[in-house]
Scaffold this motif. Structure first.
Motif, PDB file in Angstrom:
ATOM      1  N   GLY A 175       0.819  -1.196   0.000  1.00 31.42           N
ATOM      2  CA  GLY A 175       0.000   0.000   0.000  1.00 31.42           C
ATOM      3  C   GLY A 175       0.853   1.245   0.000  1.00 31.42           C
ATOM      4  O   GLY A 175       2.067   1.198  -0.169  1.00 31.42           O
ATOM      5  N   SER A 176       0.205   2.387   0.210  1.00 32.43           N
ATOM      6  CA  SER A 176       0.907   3.670   0.201  1.00 32.43           C
ATOM      7  C   SER A 176       1.020   4.212   1.614  1.00 32.43           C
ATOM      8  O   SER A 176       0.490   3.640   2.561  1.00 32.43           O
ATOM      9  N   GLY A 177       1.713   5.321   1.742  1.00 34.48           N
ATOM     10  CA  GLY A 177       1.865   5.964   3.040  1.00 34.48           C
ATOM     11  C   GLY A 177       3.186   5.637   3.690  1.00 34.48           C
ATOM     12  O   GLY A 177       4.014   4.881   3.163  1.00 34.48           O
ATOM     13  N   ALA A 178       3.371   6.209   4.887  1.00 34.63           N
ATOM     14  CA  ALA A 178       4.644   6.035   5.588  1.00 34.63           C
ATOM     15  C   ALA A 178       4.850   4.613   6.066  1.00 34.63           C
ATOM     16  O   ALA A 178       5.977   4.138   6.159  1.00 34.63           O
ATOM     17  N   SER A 179       3.770   3.919   6.422  1.00 36.27           N
ATOM     18  CA  SER A 179       3.866   2.546   6.915  1.00 36.27           C
ATOM     19  C   SER A 179       2.906   1.655   6.131  1.00 36.27           C
ATOM     20  O   SER A 179       1.852   1.245   6.642  1.00 36.27           O
ATOM     21  N   PRO A 180       3.238   1.367   4.905  1.00 36.48           N
ATOM     22  CA  PRO A 180       2.292   0.628   4.052  1.00 36.48           C
ATOM     23  C   PRO A 180       2.149  -0.832   4.471  1.00 36.48           C
ATOM     24  O   PRO A 180       3.108  -1.474   4.905  1.00 36.48           O
ATOM     25  N   GLU A 181       0.934  -1.343   4.329  1.00 38.65           N
ATOM     26  CA  GLU A 181       0.716  -2.774   4.509  1.00 38.65           C
ATOM     27  C   GLU A 181       1.234  -3.515   3.283  1.00 38.65           C
ATOM     28  O   GLU A 181       1.354  -2.950   2.202  1.00 38.65           O
ATOM     29  N   THR A 182       1.510  -4.802   3.451  1.00 40.59           N
ATOM     30  CA  THR A 182       1.888  -5.654   2.334  1.00 40.59           C
ATOM     31  C   THR A 182       1.018  -6.900   2.354  1.00 40.59           C
ATOM     32  O   THR A 182       0.506  -7.300   3.400  1.00 40.59           O
ATOM     33  N   TRP A 183       0.859  -7.514   1.179  1.00 38.43           N
ATOM     34  CA  TRP A 183       0.033  -8.718   1.103  1.00 38.43           C
ATOM     35  C   TRP A 183       0.385  -9.515  -0.156  1.00 38.43           C
ATOM     36  O   TRP A 183       0.799  -8.949  -1.161  1.00 38.43           O
ATOM     37  N   PRO A 184       0.225 -10.842  -0.123  1.00 37.22           N
ATOM     38  CA  PRO A 184       0.415 -11.673  -1.317  1.00 37.22           C
ATOM     39  C   PRO A 184      -0.765 -11.508  -2.263  1.00 37.22           C
ATOM     40  O   PRO A 184      -1.873 -11.197  -1.829  1.00 37.22           O
ATOM     41  N   VAL A 185      -0.508 -11.707  -3.549  1.00 38.35           N
ATOM     42  CA  VAL A 185      -1.522 -11.403  -4.556  1.00 38.35           C
ATOM     43  C   VAL A 185      -2.062 -12.664  -5.228  1.00 38.35           C
ATOM     44  O   VAL A 185      -1.430 -13.714  -5.221  1.00 38.35           O
ATOM     45  N   HIS A 186      -3.258 -12.521  -5.807  1.00 38.96           N
ATOM     46  CA  HIS A 186      -3.907 -13.597  -6.551  1.00 38.96           C
ATOM     47  C   HIS A 186      -3.478 -13.559  -8.020  1.00 38.96           C
ATOM     48  O   HIS A 186      -3.793 -12.604  -8.735  1.00 38.96           O
ATOM     49  N   CYS A 187      -2.781 -14.594  -8.461  1.00 39.07           N
ATOM     50  CA  CYS A 187      -2.403 -14.758  -9.859  1.00 39.07           C
ATOM     51  C   CYS A 187      -2.887 -16.123 -10.333  1.00 39.07           C
ATOM     52  O   CYS A 187      -3.433 -16.901  -9.544  1.00 39.07           O
ATOM     53  N   TYR A 188      -2.704 -16.426 -11.597  1.00 39.69           N
ATOM     54  CA  TYR A 188      -3.026 -17.753 -12.115  1.00 39.69           C
ATOM     55  C   TYR A 188      -2.225 -18.793 -11.327  1.00 39.69           C
ATOM     56  O   TYR A 188      -1.018 -18.645 -11.130  1.00 39.69           O
ATOM     57  N   GLY A 189      -2.889 -19.827 -10.850  1.00 45.56           N
ATOM     58  CA  GLY A 189      -2.226 -20.863 -10.078  1.00 45.56           C
ATOM     59  C   GLY A 189      -2.142 -20.599  -8.592  1.00 45.56           C
ATOM     60  O   GLY A 189      -1.749 -21.488  -7.826  1.00 45.56           O
ATOM     61  N   THR A 190      -2.525 -19.402  -8.146  1.00 46.00           N
ATOM     62  CA  THR A 190      -2.517 -19.094  -6.716  1.00 46.00           C
ATOM     63  C   THR A 190      -3.493 -20.006  -5.979  1.00 46.00           C
ATOM     64  O   THR A 190      -4.583 -20.301  -6.459  1.00 46.00           O
TER      65      THR A 190
END
Length: 317
Positions: A175-190
């Protein structure tokens, strides 16, 4: 616990050297420029990282009409993302809980889903192993301070996240901002965790694999726990369900699951490697995916969808 269908949308991210929204000028494709596949093939052995057997989940489906073995190998997401669900999956596999369950849903262009066919029937549902965690919805993401440093090319994302990078071979959004969150993404085969309506987040007993366009709108709404690295053809070629959301209407339509084991329990299991996402080879590969210069292409796109720059994975030589 079933995930509900939503329309899949495309994500386009700018590759290194191109600002978001900036169009690439027409460029003649030099015949000597390597393709992404050639870059991967030329990557030195030191750029490849072994995937440990205990990071793998091995699912054997009942043979099809031709009696051929149908094995699907899933790599589990590494720490620190989704580890409550991944821990549950390890316990379910150790208990051989999925043995004798089935693939219950195949929705064209979307997902294949498996688990207990009678999960919603309290009288017939199989009991879950003891000690499974109840994972909160907040675990779909990690705060910046809890996430490791990401690596590889930074891809600009203007739709589902502020940016995307990689960690130990996995695509991760931020994400954006000073302390962005992170997360794994949905792709083909996820591979993700089926769930009921919020606040339910699923245990990991119901799993699905994406067989269509990357449904990135599911990011941060459902837990990502892995990806299929071998045997995707067995899942994507299954007959589509004719019921609502692709569920099979009759038990005989379901594909039986013979067994599911952690890779460390499977004798003679081949090993796999991924191209290190911190390597120069991977950076050149992503740039080549975004800016095709090999002879077939007339002009570079100037950007690449993070799911269209899949991390190369190969059997260990």
């Amino acid at each position: 616990m079933w995930i509900r269908p939503v329309a899949a949308l495309a994500l386009v991210v700018a590759a290194p050297g191109f600002a978001q929204g900036q169009a690439a000028a027409p460029v003649a494709a030099p015949s000597s420029a390597p393709s992404p596949a050639q870059i991967v093939a030329a990557a030195p052995a030191a750029d490849w990282v072994a995937i440990a057997a205990d990071q793998l989940l091995v699912m054997d489906l009942a043979p099809g009409r031709d009696r051929a073995a149908r094995r699907v190998v899933i790599q589990l997401l590494p720490a620190p993302w989704s580890q409550g669900w991944v821990g549950n999956i390890r316990k379910l596999a150790a208990a051989h809980w999925w043995d004798g369950t089935a693939i219950n849903r195949v929705q064209d262009g979307y997902v294949v889903q498996w688990g207990d066919p009678f999960a919603e029937d309290k009288a017939r549902a199989r009991a879950l192993p003891a000690g499974l965690q109840s994972v909160p919805q907040s675990a779909y993401t990690l705060a910046a301070g809890a996430a490791p440093r990401l690596e590889g090319p930074r891809l600009t994302d203007g739709i589902y996240a502020a940016s995307g990078r990689f960690y130990q071979g996995w695509p991760i959004a931020a994400g954006s901002g000073a302390s962005p969150e992170t997360w794994p993404v949905h792709c083909y085969g996820t591979v993700g965790v089926g769930r009921d309506m919020p606040p339910d987040s699923g245990t990991g007993a119901e799993l699905y694999a994406v067989i269509g366009d990357a449904p990135r709108q599911l990011d941060r709404n459902i837990a990502v726990v892995g990806r299929v690295i071998s045997g995707m053809e067995w899942l994507s070629s299954l007959p589509r369900g004719k019921g609502e959301m692709g569920f099979y209407r009759q038990g005989k339509e379901r594909t039986p699951i013979v067994r599911v084991r952690l890779g460390s329990e499977v004798p003679g299991l081949p090993m796999w490697q991924y191209l290190s996402t911190s390597s120069d080879s991977f950076a050149r590969y992503v740039d080549a995916r975004a800016n095709r210069r090999d002879p077939f292409y007339i002009r570079p796109a100037g950007g690449v969808d993070i799911c269209n720059a899949p991390v190369p994975i190969r059997p260990k030589p």
